[in-house]
Each structure stands twice: as C-alpha cells, then as structure tokens.
Write an enzyme that holds these catalytic residues in place. Structure first.
Site, PDB file in Angstrom:
ATOM      1  N   ARG A 194       0.867  -1.174   0.000  1.00  0.00           N
ATOM      2  CA  ARG A 194       0.000   0.000   0.000  1.00  0.00           C
ATOM      3  C   ARG A 194       0.909   1.231   0.000  1.00  0.00           C
ATOM      4  NH1 ARG A 194      -1.845  -3.771   3.705  1.00  0.00           N
ATOM      5  NH2 ARG A 194      -3.940  -4.608   3.274  1.00  0.00           N
ATOM      6  N   LYS A 220      -1.833  -2.684   7.788  1.00  0.00           N
ATOM      7  CA  LYS A 220      -3.083  -2.276   8.420  1.00  0.00           C
ATOM      8  C   LYS A 220      -3.343  -3.092   9.680  1.00  0.00           C
ATOM      9  CE  LYS A 220      -6.640  -1.534   5.756  1.00  0.00           C
ATOM     10  NZ  LYS A 220      -7.696  -1.703   4.723  1.00  0.00           N
ATOM     11  N   HIS A 293      -1.940   2.059  -6.446  1.00  0.00           N
ATOM     12  CA  HIS A 293      -2.824   0.930  -6.176  1.00  0.00           C
ATOM     13  C   HIS A 293      -2.932   0.040  -7.412  1.00  0.00           C
ATOM     14  CE1 HIS A 293      -5.543  -0.948  -3.344  1.00  0.00           C
ATOM     15  NE2 HIS A 293      -6.440  -1.109  -4.302  1.00  0.00           N
ATOM     16  N   ARG A 296      -0.245  -2.346  -7.266  1.00  0.00           N
ATOM     17  CA  ARG A 296      -0.580  -3.407  -6.299  1.00  0.00           C
ATOM     18  C   ARG A 296      -1.429  -4.485  -6.993  1.00  0.00           C
ATOM     19  NH1 ARG A 296      -0.867  -4.499  -0.800  1.00  0.00           N
ATOM     20  NH2 ARG A 296      -2.901  -5.015   0.088  1.00  0.00           N
ATOM     21  N   HIS A 319      -2.995  -9.218   2.999  1.00  0.00           N
ATOM     22  CA  HIS A 319      -4.433  -9.404   3.191  1.00  0.00           C
ATOM     23  C   HIS A 319      -4.677 -10.375   4.341  1.00  0.00           C
ATOM     24  CE1 HIS A 319      -5.172  -8.297  -1.290  1.00  0.00           C
ATOM     25  NE2 HIS A 319      -5.200  -7.232  -0.518  1.00  0.00           N
ATOM     26  N   TYR A 328      -8.400  -8.196  -6.545  1.00  0.00           N
ATOM     27  CA  TYR A 328      -7.125  -7.709  -7.062  1.00  0.00           C
ATOM     28  C   TYR A 328      -6.684  -8.451  -8.319  1.00  0.00           C
ATOM     29  CZ  TYR A 328      -6.332  -4.823  -2.965  1.00  0.00           C
ATOM     30  OH  TYR A 328      -6.430  -3.849  -2.001  1.00  0.00           O
TER      31      TYR A 328
END
Length: 351
Positions: A194, A220, A293, A296, A319, A328
């Site tokens: 990210r 995250k 992104h 990614r 993830h 994705y």
C-alpha cells in the site's frame, strides 16, 4: 415534528467533530492511520462542497446527490489528463475523479451519516434518499488496473535504466532522485505494498537473513509481514542506500527510507508524480498510466497468473483473508490460451 434531541449543528461543526473522533480512534489503534486520513479528507471535502455553514439536518437526498456530482467533476490533483485540454488552464489539465475514487467518497459519506444519525446530528440519514447511481455520475467505469506483461516490462525497464543513467548536469546533486524513483517503482511493482506502507518505511525495516534481503512491512491493523525482495530490487535498494539516499539526507528524517530532495520523508501524494516521471521514459506503444494501487493489482495479477500459491500472494500483499484476492485479480490477454497450451492432463503442445 422534529425530535427535541436533534442538534442543529452546521456541516462544518459536525465534520470537524467527526474528523477529531476518527483521528482519536487512529491514535488509540482502533483505526489504521491511513484509513483515518482518508475518512477525514473525504468528509472535509464534503463540507467544502455542501457548504460548511449549512445545518447538517437540513440536507436532503437531493443535496447529497449534488455533492456527489460536484465531487465527480472535481479535478484529481494527483493525476493529469493524458491529452491536452484546451481552455483548462494549461496543456495538461487535472483529470476528474475516477470511478474508484467516487465509490470511496460515497462510502466515506455513508459512514459519516451513520455516525451522525447515532449522535443525533440528523433525524434521518439522507444517504437513503440518494438517487444517483455511478452511471449517472458520468458513466465512469473502473479501468482494468493491472498492467499487461508488455506494459509492466516497459515500466520496469524504464525504472532499471534510471539506475545507470548519467546524472543530469543541469540539476544539483541533492536534487537527483533517479535512484529513489527507480526503487519506488520496483518496490511497488514487485511487492505491491500500500502506498502508506511504502512511505512509512524506515531504513531499519530492511534486513538481511541467510543472504536474502527482507522488507518488514508494517501494515493495516498493526499487522506486520516480512517479504523477501527479488535480487533485481535488492540491487537497486543497495545502490540507493549507498549513494542515492546519501545525496538527499539532510539529517531531518534520519530513519525514513524515501526522502524528498528537501530531506523530508516522502509524502503519499508525491508517489504518483514519481510513477508518472518513470512512465514518461517508456515507449508510448507500451505506456499506460497507472496509480500506486494499480501497481498493487499488477503484483497480485501476475503472481497469480504464474500459478504462485494463493496464500503466498495473500501474505505478500498483507491481506487477512484469501477472498480479498479476488478483487485484485485482473484478466491478462492470452492467459487462457497459454494455460491450455500447457494443460496438466495433456502435456505441452508442440511448438
């Protein structure tokens, strides 16, 4: 009749209070810092577009529709239109908001008004009365995000060429960012972090174990992951640490990996400009604009297309759930034909 507990607060007051609340949640670890800043930015944009002096409870679904339309046509300062736009203040005008940005903005407003309903800032949630659908906001559709093999090769080839390119004599030594820019593109395309994970990276997050260079990524929800770097990326990283970063280091951010030419930690908003500079070196035939992104998505798509274990790809991207990978994974031209040519039950076809 209006309930007596509804507070007649302005849009500006409520968005300021909401912003303080989500930033407080970020400080206590209940919300990721990057997510909190996205929510804050979106609700402050909402206040600007709706009018900060208006009473929040007076807004109707039609008013929110108007805000969504205004946002859809609001220039995206991070990106530029690929072609000239006469009369738009310059040869390359700022692009409008993408479909993905519009969807994110709408989600942010929904979260804001849910909170406003609970706290008594509004009697009824106006998002329930919104009539606009994505096609009414300009017909924007999400473009496939992943680069094709040819497009990715062009971008990575341009990044690698910057490593050995002669220095521009017209620029001061401490303004030469070619090594840094090449490293940014290679990390984004090879590891798929990210953008917040990339800009938060410190020099000490990169270590060597058994001869392999790893990047400890702080993701995250307080989760960390250690991702081994391909040798091509490691070589550029080591060149940057040995030379490129030294030129930019002015002692202001001693830990930050990526520095601006002023010696500050590189900001999230600067990363798109880096990608665009590298893209300018790509042959136009294989050039396609892409966001951080989008790179990614490119990482996930090509790793999965190469039959890389899905759980390994999940761990590379950070993830928490395998099901997220489905969002994705983009289709690549010719991948079905290639898969059938090496069918595991029939063997490879004769050339």
């Amino acid at each position: 009749m209006r309930p007596i507990d509804v507070q007649r607060l302005t849009v500006g007051d409520t968005t300021d209070r909401y912003t303080r609340m989500i930033r407080a949640k970020s400080a206590t670890g209940a919300l990721a810092p990057g997510t909190a800043e996205v929510y804050a930015r979106d609700v402050l944009t909402f206040a600007e577009l709706a009018g900060p002096e208006r009473v929040l409870d007076d807004l109707s679904g039609a008013d929110v529709d108007e805000v969504l339309l205004k946002f859809a046509h609001k220039p995206d300062g991070r990106r530029r239109s690929p072609s000239p736009s006469p009369g738009a203040g310059g040869p390359r005008a700022a692009a409008r908001q993408s479909a993905a940005s519009q969807a994110r903005f709408r989600r942010s407003l929904s979260a804001f008004f849910r909170y406003a309903t609970i706290t008594g800032w509004v009697q009824l949630d106006p998002m329930r009365a919104v009539t606009l659908r994505p096609k009414d906001r300009g017909g924007l559709r999400s473009q496939r995000r992943a680069l094709t093999t040819e497009q990715a090769d062009g971008l990575l080839g341009a990044a690698r060429s910057m490593v050995s390119a002669p220095a521009d004599p017209a620029r001061r030594a401490d303004q030469r960012t070619e090594l840094r820019d090449a490293l940014i593109v290679l990390l984004l395309a090879a590891v798929g972090p990210r953008v917040s994970e990339l800009t938060r990276a410190d020099v000490e997050d990169f270590y060597v174990n058994a001869g392999v260079r790893y990047w400890r990524i702080f993701g995250k929800g307080g989760r960390t992951r250690d991702v081994p770097l391909p040798r091509a990326v490691t070589r550029v990283l080591e060149a940057y640490l040995a030379d490129g970063r030294r030129l930019l280091d002015k002692g202001r951010e001693p830990k930050a990996l990526l520095l601006s030419w002023r010696g500050r930690r590189l900001a999230r908003g600067d990363v798109q400009g880096v990608i665009d500079r590298v893209l300018a070196r790509v042959d136009p035939e294989h050039r396609r604009g892409v966001t951080p992104h989008g790179l990614r998505h490119t990482t996930a798509t090509h790793l999965l297309a190469a039959a890389t274990d899905m759980d390994a790809v999940r761990r590379v991207l950070g993830h928490s759930d395998l099901s997220t990978l489905g969002r994705y994974r983009d289709e690549l031209p010719g991948e079905l034909e290639a898969a059938m040519r090496v069918h595991p039950l029939l063997g490879a076809e004769e050339p």
